[in-house]
Design a protein around this motif. Structure first.
Motif, PDB file in Angstrom:
ATOM      1  N   UNK A  18      -4.202  90.340   0.965  1.00 59.59           N
ATOM      2  CA  UNK A  18      -4.156  90.672   2.093  1.00 59.59           C
ATOM      3  C   UNK A  18      -3.255  90.058   3.006  1.00 59.59           C
ATOM      4  N   UNK A  19      -2.190  90.478   3.197  1.00 57.62           N
ATOM      5  CA  UNK A  19      -1.165  89.294   3.973  1.00 57.62           C
ATOM      6  C   UNK A  19      -1.392  89.540   5.402  1.00 57.62           C
ATOM      7  N   UNK A  20      -1.228  88.163   5.902  1.00 55.67           N
ATOM      8  CA  UNK A  20      -1.288  87.994   7.421  1.00 55.67           C
ATOM      9  C   UNK A  20      -0.044  88.762   8.094  1.00 55.67           C
ATOM     10  N   UNK A  21      -0.528  89.544   8.851  1.00 56.55           N
ATOM     11  CA  UNK A  21       0.348  90.195   9.996  1.00 56.55           C
ATOM     12  C   UNK A  21       0.633  89.619  11.218  1.00 56.55           C
ATOM     13  N   UNK A  22       1.423  89.789  11.988  1.00 55.47           N
ATOM     14  CA  UNK A  22       1.763  89.458  13.257  1.00 55.47           C
ATOM     15  C   UNK A  22       0.658  90.342  14.118  1.00 55.47           C
ATOM     16  N   UNK A  23       0.095  89.450  15.108  1.00 50.63           N
ATOM     17  CA  UNK A  23      -0.841  90.331  16.325  1.00 50.63           C
ATOM     18  C   UNK A  23       0.016  91.487  16.898  1.00 50.63           C
ATOM     19  N   UNK A  24      -0.529  92.626  17.228  1.00 50.05           N
ATOM     20  CA  UNK A  24       0.059  93.533  17.710  1.00 50.05           C
ATOM     21  C   UNK A  24       0.866  92.924  19.263  1.00 50.05           C
ATOM     22  N   UNK A  25       2.193  93.362  19.520  1.00 49.76           N
ATOM     23  CA  UNK A  25       2.792  92.833  20.366  1.00 49.76           C
ATOM     24  C   UNK A  25       3.476  91.364  20.622  1.00 49.76           C
ATOM     25  N   UNK A  70       7.259  82.454   9.625  1.00 50.24           N
ATOM     26  CA  UNK A  70       8.321  83.348   9.653  1.00 50.24           C
ATOM     27  C   UNK A  70       7.841  84.647   8.662  1.00 50.24           C
ATOM     28  N   UNK A  71       7.163  84.229   7.464  1.00 52.62           N
ATOM     29  CA  UNK A  71       6.791  85.466   6.483  1.00 52.62           C
ATOM     30  C   UNK A  71       5.909  86.327   7.175  1.00 52.62           C
ATOM     31  N   UNK A  72       5.305  86.256   8.306  1.00 52.18           N
ATOM     32  CA  UNK A  72       4.281  86.945   8.762  1.00 52.18           C
ATOM     33  C   UNK A  72       5.346  88.200   9.607  1.00 52.18           C
ATOM     34  N   UNK A  73       6.508  87.956   9.797  1.00 50.28           N
ATOM     35  CA  UNK A  73       7.550  88.883  10.333  1.00 50.28           C
ATOM     36  C   UNK A  73       7.661  89.822   8.985  1.00 50.28           C
ATOM     37  N   UNK A  74       7.940  89.424   8.029  1.00 54.31           N
ATOM     38  CA  UNK A  74       8.121  90.147   6.702  1.00 54.31           C
ATOM     39  C   UNK A  74       6.903  91.299   6.358  1.00 54.31           C
ATOM     40  N   UNK A  75       5.735  90.477   6.658  1.00 53.53           N
ATOM     41  CA  UNK A  75       4.819  91.156   5.932  1.00 53.53           C
ATOM     42  C   UNK A  75       4.515  92.469   6.882  1.00 53.53           C
ATOM     43  N   UNK A  76       4.704  92.443   8.448  1.00 54.50           N
ATOM     44  CA  UNK A  76       4.735  93.215   9.422  1.00 54.50           C
ATOM     45  C   UNK A  76       5.538  94.392   9.199  1.00 54.50           C
ATOM     46  N   UNK A  77       6.939  93.837   8.942  1.00 53.75           N
ATOM     47  CA  UNK A  77       7.947  94.757   8.951  1.00 53.75           C
ATOM     48  C   UNK A  77       7.679  95.751   7.674  1.00 53.75           C
ATOM     49  N   UNK A  78       7.621  95.172   6.454  1.00 55.23           N
ATOM     50  CA  UNK A  78       7.279  96.078   5.220  1.00 55.23           C
ATOM     51  C   UNK A  78       5.948  96.974   5.507  1.00 55.23           C
ATOM     52  N   UNK A  79       4.860  96.522   6.142  1.00 57.43           N
ATOM     53  CA  UNK A  79       3.659  97.439   6.366  1.00 57.43           C
ATOM     54  C   UNK A  79       4.244  98.478   7.366  1.00 57.43           C
ATOM     55  N   UNK A  80       4.886  98.096   8.264  1.00 60.80           N
ATOM     56  CA  UNK A  80       5.471  99.112   9.431  1.00 60.80           C
ATOM     57  C   UNK A  80       6.230 100.101   8.637  1.00 60.80           C
ATOM     58  N   UNK A  81       7.356  99.745   7.834  1.00 58.09           N
ATOM     59  CA  UNK A  81       7.975 100.771   7.308  1.00 58.09           C
ATOM     60  C   UNK A  81       7.378 101.633   6.271  1.00 58.09           C
ATOM     61  N   UNK A  82       6.481 101.147   5.420  1.00 60.78           N
ATOM     62  CA  UNK A  82       5.864 101.552   4.768  1.00 60.78           C
ATOM     63  C   UNK A  82       4.731 102.994   5.362  1.00 60.78           C
ATOM     64  N   UNK A  83       4.301 102.360   6.608  1.00 62.02           N
ATOM     65  CA  UNK A  83       3.369 103.544   7.257  1.00 62.02           C
ATOM     66  C   UNK A  83       4.470 104.462   7.960  1.00 62.02           C
ATOM     67  N   UNK A 108       1.114  96.857  -4.375  1.00 66.16           N
ATOM     68  CA  UNK A 108      -0.170  96.032  -4.607  1.00 66.16           C
ATOM     69  C   UNK A 108      -0.351  95.433  -3.081  1.00 66.16           C
ATOM     70  N   UNK A 109       0.635  95.030  -2.567  1.00 63.19           N
ATOM     71  CA  UNK A 109       0.254  94.103  -1.494  1.00 63.19           C
ATOM     72  C   UNK A 109      -0.053  94.954  -0.184  1.00 63.19           C
ATOM     73  N   UNK A 110       0.814  96.156   0.191  1.00 64.27           N
ATOM     74  CA  UNK A 110       0.621  96.599   1.317  1.00 64.27           C
ATOM     75  C   UNK A 110       0.209  98.203   0.989  1.00 64.27           C
ATOM     76  N   UNK A 111      -0.159  98.716  -0.002  1.00 61.44           N
ATOM     77  CA  UNK A 111      -0.567  99.960  -0.124  1.00 61.44           C
ATOM     78  C   UNK A 111      -2.051 100.211   0.005  1.00 61.44           C
ATOM     79  N   UNK A 112      -2.546 100.222   1.089  1.00 59.98           N
ATOM     80  CA  UNK A 112      -3.598 100.486   1.217  1.00 59.98           C
ATOM     81  C   UNK A 112      -3.917 101.456   2.636  1.00 59.98           C
ATOM     82  N   UNK A 113      -4.857 102.010   2.395  1.00 55.88           N
ATOM     83  CA  UNK A 113      -5.250 102.973   3.636  1.00 55.88           C
ATOM     84  C   UNK A 113      -5.532 102.492   5.009  1.00 55.88           C
TER      85      UNK A 113
END
Length: 392
Positions: A174-181, A332-345, A368-373
């Motif tokens: 469960x990667x650490x995402x950036x907070x909204x905004x 910095x990697x939190x940006x990458x997690x948020x980016x990939x999750x947003x693109x997937x959605x 595996x990392x981002x494919x969750x409902x």
């Protein structure tokens, strides 16, 4: 030239080679090379894995010294006990405490340590040292669906390697995402156009910090129909250059070349209008004239002003900005997690789009990392209510 990095008695040694290449090995206190470790690490020469394995392996070798265990005497139970000492869940007596005052390894670190130890002892077994342990480590298991998707001709695979030292349990992270905004809040508190570029490019490009700090001006094709002919829209090329003066390296090693000043190949990533705007603001207002290194990001102040900006400096800038914005330490990697999750959605769960947009090695990793409902999704809510209604 060598740089000494002390870790207890045995130590990790960095070796700077010609052309900016770096290697890592392990030496004894008096400076003599640990031959067995060096032979194993040479297998991974030229990769970031070599440095990572050197630090995990030196910890294990120090433990062997304390336990008076020679490499030919180590048994599988000894390795399981060591994994328990550094944080794995094992059911056996562990002996005396190890790494006192240091936190146990997390799940990802345990997996890496297990891979390092298995590789090291299999390498020893291939040289005729402790072949019995090598046989116990050289296990296989039935492939999962993810294994089949990840591998070439995976549909015909009947077995895949298994590691008895690897941590047990589910592999989903469960990667650490950036907070909204968070992006807007960071842009409001950073102090320079360079820092605004860093925030914008990390957020919109899904870049790793090493990729960002390793960019050269020649890698940027920020107009339509660029000369490389590989992408019609504004884009950049992430190129692996081990000789960057700031030590920044792209993790991906796609082939690339530069001909007549035009870079082709590498990992091609699309660029947003906001990224282009941040680039021109930085280049016209802060980029020093006559910078001979040709790298994109530079230091702005101090005696090294104008020199390439190192990844560690970018991390510190984001950490300070996160605290000023009330977000805590931003990595910095939190940006990458948020980016990939947003693109997937946004792509409706298309793993291939998310893989290529983020530059991931495989779609299985994204799954595996981002494919969750989304637990707030109306379809998810309706499904649960149907089940709950049927259970009455």
């Amino acid at each position: 030239m060598t740089r000494r990095v002390v870790v207890g008695d045995l130590r990790v040694q960095r070796i700077d080679r010609r052309g900016g290449r770096r290697s890592w090995t392990i030496v004894w206190p008096e400076g003599r090379v640990h031959e067995e470790a060096d032979r194993f690490l040479r297998v991974h020469d030229g990769s970031g894995t070599q440095r990572t394995y050197a630090y995990y392996l030196v910890d294990h070798l120090r433990w062997l010294e304390r336990e008076c265990l020679a490499l030919g005497q180590v048994q599988l139970r000894d390795l399981e006990r060591y994994m328990g000492i550094v944080g794995a869940d094992v059911h056996m007596p562990l002996g005396e405490p190890w790494r006192a005052g240091m936190r146990p390894y997390g799940r990802a670190a345990l997996s890496t340590a297990a891979a390092c130890l298995k590789g090291f002892y299999l390498h020893q077994a291939s040289l005729g040292v402790n072949a019995g342990l090598g046989k116990k480590l050289d296990r296989t298991r039935l492939p999962t669906r993810a294994d089949r998707r990840r591998a070439l001709l995976g549909h015909v695979k009947s077995s895949v390697p298994s590691n008895p030292l690897a941590p047990r349990g589910p592999h989903r992270r469960h990667p650490k995402m950036l907070p909204d905004g968070a992006r807007d809040e960071l842009l409001a508190v950073v102090n320079s156009a360079r820092d605004r570029l860093a925030v914008t490019w990390l957020a919109d490009g899904g870049l790793r910090v090493g990729e960002l700090c390793g960019l050269h001006l020649a890698d940027l094709h920020l107009r339509e129909n660029a000369a490389c002919g590989e992408c019609r829209t504004p884009h950049l090329h992430v190129c692996h250059r081990p000789g960057n003066p700031n030590g920044a390296e792209a993790k991906t090693k796609h082939p690339w070349r530069a001909e007549h000043g035009t870079v082709t190949g590498g990992l091609v990533k699309r660029v947003s209008p906001a990224m282009v705007h941040a680039y021109f603001e930085y280049m016209t207002g802060e980029y020093p004239r006559g910078a001979g290194h040709g790298m994109l990001l530079v230091q702005l102040h101090g005696p090294a002003a104008g020199q390439p900006w190192a990844p560690v400096a970018a991390r510190r800038m984001l950490a300070r900005a996160g605290k000023r914005a009330g977000l805590g330490v931003v990595k910095p990697h939190a940006f990458r997690h948020s980016f990939t999750s947003a693109v997937l959605d946004a792509s409706g769960g298309n793993l291939l789009i998310a893989r290529d947009a983020g530059g991931w090695a495989s779609a299985a990793t994204v799954d595996e990392v981002y494919g969750h409902v989304d637990v707030h999704d109306p379809a998810f809510d309706a499904a649960l209510r149907t089940v709950w209604g049927g259970a009455r």
